[in-house]
Design a protein around this motif. Structure first.
Motif, PDB file in Angstrom:
ATOM      1  N   SER A 183       0.715  -1.257   0.166  1.00 45.55           N
ATOM      2  CA  SER A 183       0.015  -0.125  -0.013  1.00 45.55           C
ATOM      3  C   SER A 183       0.947   1.045   0.227  1.00 45.55           C
ATOM      4  N   SER A 184       2.190   1.273  -0.821  1.00 47.96           N
ATOM      5  CA  SER A 184       2.735   2.202   0.068  1.00 47.96           C
ATOM      6  C   SER A 184       3.565   2.064  -1.234  1.00 47.96           C
ATOM      7  N   THR A 185       3.938   3.544  -2.029  1.00 52.85           N
ATOM      8  CA  THR A 185       4.153   3.997  -3.022  1.00 52.85           C
ATOM      9  C   THR A 185       5.710   4.455  -2.913  1.00 52.85           C
ATOM     10  N   VAL A 186       6.880   3.521  -3.521  1.00 53.91           N
ATOM     11  CA  VAL A 186       8.478   3.294  -3.568  1.00 53.91           C
ATOM     12  C   VAL A 186       8.781   3.918  -4.971  1.00 53.91           C
ATOM     13  N   HIS A 187       9.781   4.671  -5.107  1.00 57.64           N
ATOM     14  CA  HIS A 187      10.326   5.083  -6.079  1.00 57.64           C
ATOM     15  C   HIS A 187      12.244   4.579  -5.832  1.00 57.64           C
ATOM     16  N   ILE A 188      12.626   4.291  -7.285  1.00 58.08           N
ATOM     17  CA  ILE A 188      13.674   4.013  -7.392  1.00 58.08           C
ATOM     18  C   ILE A 188      15.026   4.284  -7.891  1.00 58.08           C
ATOM     19  N   GLY A 189      15.300   5.893  -7.849  1.00 55.55           N
ATOM     20  CA  GLY A 189      16.350   6.367  -9.337  1.00 55.55           C
ATOM     21  C   GLY A 189      17.419   7.021  -8.636  1.00 55.55           C
ATOM     22  N   ASN A 190      17.564   8.669  -9.911  1.00 53.57           N
ATOM     23  CA  ASN A 190      18.661   9.070  -9.651  1.00 53.57           C
ATOM     24  C   ASN A 190      18.512  10.560  -8.692  1.00 53.57           C
ATOM     25  N   ARG A 191      19.088  11.426  -9.048  1.00 50.82           N
ATOM     26  CA  ARG A 191      18.476  12.513  -8.393  1.00 50.82           C
ATOM     27  C   ARG A 191      17.677  13.797  -9.053  1.00 50.82           C
ATOM     28  N   ARG A 192      17.505  13.851 -10.410  1.00 54.00           N
ATOM     29  CA  ARG A 192      16.682  14.210 -11.354  1.00 54.00           C
ATOM     30  C   ARG A 192      14.988  13.853 -10.746  1.00 54.00           C
ATOM     31  N   LEU A 193      14.748  11.889 -10.566  1.00 50.41           N
ATOM     32  CA  LEU A 193      13.829  11.723  -9.929  1.00 50.41           C
ATOM     33  C   LEU A 193      12.744  12.363  -9.343  1.00 50.41           C
ATOM     34  N   PHE A 194      13.598  12.835  -8.302  1.00 48.97           N
ATOM     35  CA  PHE A 194      13.165  13.669  -6.917  1.00 48.97           C
ATOM     36  C   PHE A 194      13.634  14.473  -6.695  1.00 48.97           C
ATOM     37  N   GLU A 195      14.299  15.358  -7.305  1.00 48.02           N
ATOM     38  CA  GLU A 195      13.621  17.291  -7.598  1.00 48.02           C
ATOM     39  C   GLU A 195      12.065  16.710  -7.827  1.00 48.02           C
ATOM     40  N   GLU A 196      11.911  16.023  -9.345  1.00 47.09           N
ATOM     41  CA  GLU A 196      10.571  16.386 -10.003  1.00 47.09           C
ATOM     42  C   GLU A 196       9.231  16.620  -8.839  1.00 47.09           C
ATOM     43  N   LEU A 197       9.856  14.729  -8.026  1.00 41.93           N
ATOM     44  CA  LEU A 197       8.979  14.751  -7.370  1.00 41.93           C
ATOM     45  C   LEU A 197       8.372  14.831  -6.286  1.00 41.93           C
ATOM     46  N   THR A 198       9.822  16.028  -5.764  1.00 46.58           N
ATOM     47  CA  THR A 198       9.675  16.567  -4.398  1.00 46.58           C
ATOM     48  C   THR A 198       9.739  18.560  -4.634  1.00 46.58           C
ATOM     49  N   GLY A 199      10.227  18.796  -5.998  1.00 50.16           N
ATOM     50  CA  GLY A 199      10.396  19.967  -6.234  1.00 50.16           C
ATOM     51  C   GLY A 199      11.080  20.865  -5.723  1.00 50.16           C
ATOM     52  N   ALA A 200      12.259  19.776  -4.996  1.00 46.98           N
ATOM     53  CA  ALA A 200      13.833  20.532  -4.024  1.00 46.98           C
ATOM     54  C   ALA A 200      14.884  20.082  -4.149  1.00 46.98           C
ATOM     55  N   ARG A 201      16.274  20.052  -3.864  1.00 50.28           N
ATOM     56  CA  ARG A 201      17.032  19.345  -4.074  1.00 50.28           C
ATOM     57  C   ARG A 201      17.195  18.324  -3.616  1.00 50.28           C
ATOM     58  N   VAL A 202      18.275  17.033  -3.821  1.00 46.72           N
ATOM     59  CA  VAL A 202      17.821  16.323  -2.834  1.00 46.72           C
ATOM     60  C   VAL A 202      18.727  16.431  -1.002  1.00 46.72           C
ATOM     61  N   PRO A 203      18.732  15.786   0.216  1.00 50.46           N
ATOM     62  CA  PRO A 203      19.123  16.108   1.143  1.00 50.46           C
ATOM     63  C   PRO A 203      20.746  16.443   0.848  1.00 50.46           C
ATOM     64  N   ASP A 204      21.289  17.070   1.621  1.00 52.16           N
ATOM     65  CA  ASP A 204      22.718  16.989   1.265  1.00 52.16           C
ATOM     66  C   ASP A 204      23.409  15.894   1.668  1.00 52.16           C
ATOM     67  N   ASP A 205      23.211  15.217   2.924  1.00 50.36           N
ATOM     68  CA  ASP A 205      23.884  14.377   2.749  1.00 50.36           C
ATOM     69  C   ASP A 205      24.111  13.016   1.996  1.00 50.36           C
ATOM     70  N   ILE A 206      22.493  12.884   1.790  1.00 54.53           N
ATOM     71  CA  ILE A 206      22.602  11.940   0.300  1.00 54.53           C
ATOM     72  C   ILE A 206      23.587  12.127  -0.839  1.00 54.53           C
ATOM     73  N   ASP A 207      22.815  13.622  -0.842  1.00 54.77           N
ATOM     74  CA  ASP A 207      23.811  13.985  -2.542  1.00 54.77           C
ATOM     75  C   ASP A 207      25.136  13.778  -2.213  1.00 54.77           C
ATOM     76  N   GLN A 208      25.846  14.216  -0.864  1.00 56.60           N
ATOM     77  CA  GLN A 208      27.468  13.718  -1.340  1.00 56.60           C
ATOM     78  C   GLN A 208      27.948  12.588  -1.421  1.00 56.60           C
ATOM     79  N   LYS A 209      26.851  11.903  -0.717  1.00 53.05           N
ATOM     80  CA  LYS A 209      27.134  10.429  -0.142  1.00 53.05           C
ATOM     81  C   LYS A 209      27.002   9.987  -1.696  1.00 53.05           C
ATOM     82  N   MET A 210      26.417  10.185  -2.710  1.00 49.59           N
ATOM     83  CA  MET A 210      25.626   9.721  -4.056  1.00 49.59           C
ATOM     84  C   MET A 210      27.442  10.026  -5.033  1.00 49.59           C
ATOM     85  N   ALA A 211      27.893  11.262  -5.211  1.00 49.68           N
ATOM     86  CA  ALA A 211      28.771  12.078  -5.336  1.00 49.68           C
ATOM     87  C   ALA A 211      30.003  11.644  -5.075  1.00 49.68           C
ATOM     88  N   GLU A 212      29.962  10.678  -4.041  1.00 52.31           N
ATOM     89  CA  GLU A 212      32.046   9.649  -3.236  1.00 52.31           C
ATOM     90  C   GLU A 212      31.584   8.601  -4.449  1.00 52.31           C
TER      91      GLU A 212
END
Length: 673
Positions: free
Chosen positions: A434-463
């Protein structure tokens, strides 16, 4: 097609150094050797009677009988050459022996034919030793297979096996066909095909009934004809007929390789083509020496025959082919197929190697490398959600996440997701409990939330991305669960192989890949590659090889022989990885590493260098002996007997020197082999 019979037919052909095997097999395959020994016995008896007065006729008769036994094979070979309009070494020896007999020197004539036939026979015997590793391949495949039918098992000749048949392989017996494991688990000894020293564990493929191409199978699911099953019984679905099996292709290609001459052999053949007529002309001139110097015609004739023997290039003719054959045989035992003398020689002169990345330096398939939860989420929860959703997708990355996640989770129950939706270039969406799950890149979540992904997630992905990983965010409803990452990881043996290549003197190692330059740089840094080149299309790889050849003079290209076939064809030496399962790779490459193992490459290069050294040594020995004997015989310092001993001795020495390649082992403590 009978695999054994057809391949064994070729074993009676021997065209190296202008000699042939004949059908005069009174005493079996060693008839020529027995004739030589009999010739020697009669020569020794004649020599003994020559010291006893009153037995002149007996002595001459014994020498004549010895000459006949020693000259049979030489006469046949010379006759065959003459019918082709060729004057080769057998003709020169026969001419010299007849000349000595005309002068009444029956002892020296018999000695010449005895030693020449003995050297000839020993040469054939030694060359057959070099062929043992190759001819043994013909006996690897069993003659029959147990085929599974509804009413039980039936013994069927392997040439009647059809694609799709299910064969049963009992413990500790030979596997009869190339195919996929359908049932059972066992360790299989593949050394005869791939050169791997340790047995490989085999178990069934999950979708073996749908498998049609052996090249698409993982190594743990596929088996090859001629390999030896371990302690477990196996059922195997046949994917190739006997005539198309890897073993059959290997035997054919190795036998073809025997006929492919190396650059040095082409050079010596060309030299011999002009050298032999020059020797004959020189000998004819020497026959008239009595007109110039104070000696009899008999003395001039004797000198001419001595020079003829001394100048005959027997050792030169066999020096290169014996080394090439021994080198090819030794390589085949290690699971390395040199397709002729040219690549065997050329590889030793290489100082730059270009590698295709995917499937050559790396495993060739993505692997789950990281599962990093955020907040209060556990790693187990993150993987359960990721596996449940990705199990609905057919993307290669999805398969990596599912396989890797299930290994980590073990027996933990995984929920079932549904309603998969692909979001192009961004990721996927699915429903889970009964939940909606998304798996994808930054662009997907910026479109879903209308904001940048959290800094700690963005930093870890960049690493992760900076080290070549593909990182994806896992998100459920309004919550970020964490990051999962996959990567086409380096082969376990890649780093050690690159290190060995540097130690043996390979100066430049270039990686060619279609991946972006950042990923290429990250993998190159990990492996020790000197020149990573990313963002390359197949035609770009060809241009890169052309540029490298211009810079280095020669370059080897290592790949799988499929999408990088044009670049391999353009390189000085094309080397195919994992060729045991791929007809394309076997056909495309100059050298095939039968096992899907990169660590056979340093061995192949070291063997090539040793073969080149032995070829050079043989040339020095053979030409040196000619240069030593000709002046001595010309001046009359030595007679026919010593000239024959020196001539035949050098021939045997170069063959025995070449056979050292059969025992070749790569040294690891320095930069030589």
């Amino acid at each position: 097609m009978n695999l054994k019979t057809n391949n064994q037919k070729a074993l009676h052909k021997h065209t190296k150094s202008g000699h042939s095997h004949f059908n005069l097999n009174i005493f079996g395959k060693n008839t020529e050797l027995y004739f030589a020994v009999i010739s020697g016995v009669f020569w020794v008896l004649g020599l003994g009677f020559s010291f006893v007065s009153g037995f002149a006729n007996t002595t001459t008769t014994l020498f004549i009988i010895g000459a006949i036994f020693g000259g049979v094979f030489t006469f046949i070979s010379a006759g065959q050459d003459l019918l082709k309009g060729q004057f080769k070494i057998d003709f020169l020896m026969l001419f010299a022996a007849v000349g000595a007999a005309i002068l009444g020197k029956w002892g020296e004539s018999a000695l010449l034919l005895f030693l020449f036939s003995l050297g000839h026979a020993l040469e054939h015997y030694a060359m057959e030793r070099a062929r043992k590793s190759i001819t043994a391949l013909s006996n690897l495949a069993p003659s029959v297979a147990l085929v599974k039918y509804n009413d039980g098992l039936k013994e069927v000749p392997i040439e009647r096996l059809k694609v799709g048949d299910i064969i049963v392989v009992r413990p500790n017996s030979k596997i009869a066909a190339d195919g996929v494991v359908a049932k059972g688990t066992s360790a299989v000894d593949q050394a005869s095909i791939t050169g791997e020293s340790m047995p490989i564990n085999k178990y069934p493929s999950s979708n073996w009934q749908d498998e049609k191409e052996i090249t698409k199978l993982l190594p743990e699911h596929r088996v090859f004809a001629g390999t030896i099953n371990g302690s477990g019984a196996l059922e195997i679905k046949v994917l190739k007929e006997a005539k198309d099996s890897t073993l059959s292709r290997l035997i054919y290609l190795v036998k073809e390789a025997e006929t492919q001459k190396s650059p040095t052999q082409h050079l010596t053949d060309k030299f011999e083509k002009y050298y032999v007529p020059v020797v004959l002309l020189f000998v004819v001139l020497l026959l008239f020496g009595f007109l110039v110097i104070d000696e009899t015609f008999q003395e001039s004739f004797y000198r001419a025959m001595s020079v003829l023997i001394a100048a005959s290039p027997c050792a030169l003719a066999i020096s290169t082919p014996s080394a090439v054959l021994a080198g090819i045989a030794r390589a085949a035992r290690q699971g390395v197929l040199f397709k002729g003398g040219r690549p065997l020689e050329d590889l030793g002169g290489i100082s730059a190697i270009a590698f295709d990345k995917t499937g050559t330096l790396t495993e060739g398939r993505p692997t789950l490398t990281n599962a990093i939860p955020f907040g209060e989420v556990t790693k187990t929860e993150l993987l359960k959600v990721a596996v449940a959703v990705e199990a609905l997708s057919d993307h290669p990355l999805a398969a990596a996440i599912v396989d890797g996640g299930r290994k980590v989770l073990g027996n933990i129950e995984i929920p079932i997701a549904d309603k998969l939706k692909s979001l192009t270039a961004r990721g996927i969406q699915a429903s889970l409990n009964s939940s909606t799950v998304h798996i994808g890149n930054r662009r997907l979540f910026e479109e879903l939330t209308g904001a940048r992904v959290p800094d700690d997630i963005d930093q870890k992905m960049a690493e992760l991305e900076s080290t070549g990983h593909t990182a994806m965010i896992v998100h459920r409803d309004e919550e970020y669960l964490g990051i999962i990452a996959a990567m086409d990881i380096a082969r376990p043996e890649a780093i050690a192989t690159i290190t060995k290549l540097k130690k043996i003197g390979i100066k430049r190692m270039i990686m060619l890949t279609g991946d972006n330059q950042k990923v290429a740089n990250a993998i190159a840094k990990t492996l020790g590659i000197t020149n990573p080149m990313g963002d390359l299309l197949p035609e770009d790889k060809v241009k890169a090889i052309e540029q490298l050849i211009h810079q280095e003079g020669a370059v080897a290209m290592v790949g799988d022989g499929v999408n990088d076939a044009p670049a391999m064809a353009k390189s000085t030496v094309g080397i195919a990885m994992g060729a045991a399962g791929s007809d394309v790779a076997l056909e495309t490459a100059d050298i095939a590493l039968m096992a899907d193992r990169l660590d056979n490459l340093p061995f192949a290069i070291s063997l090539s260098r040793q073969a080149n050294r032995i070829i050079k040594q043989n040339l020095i020995i053979s030409l040196g002996m000619v240069m030593f004997l000709v002046p001595l015989t010309l001046m009359g310092a030595i007679a026919i007997g010593p000239a024959v001993v020196g001539h035949e001795g050098s021939t045997i020495i170069v063959v025995l020197n070449a056979l050292r390649l059969l025992k070749f082992e790569m040294k690891t403590n320095n930069n030589t082999a």
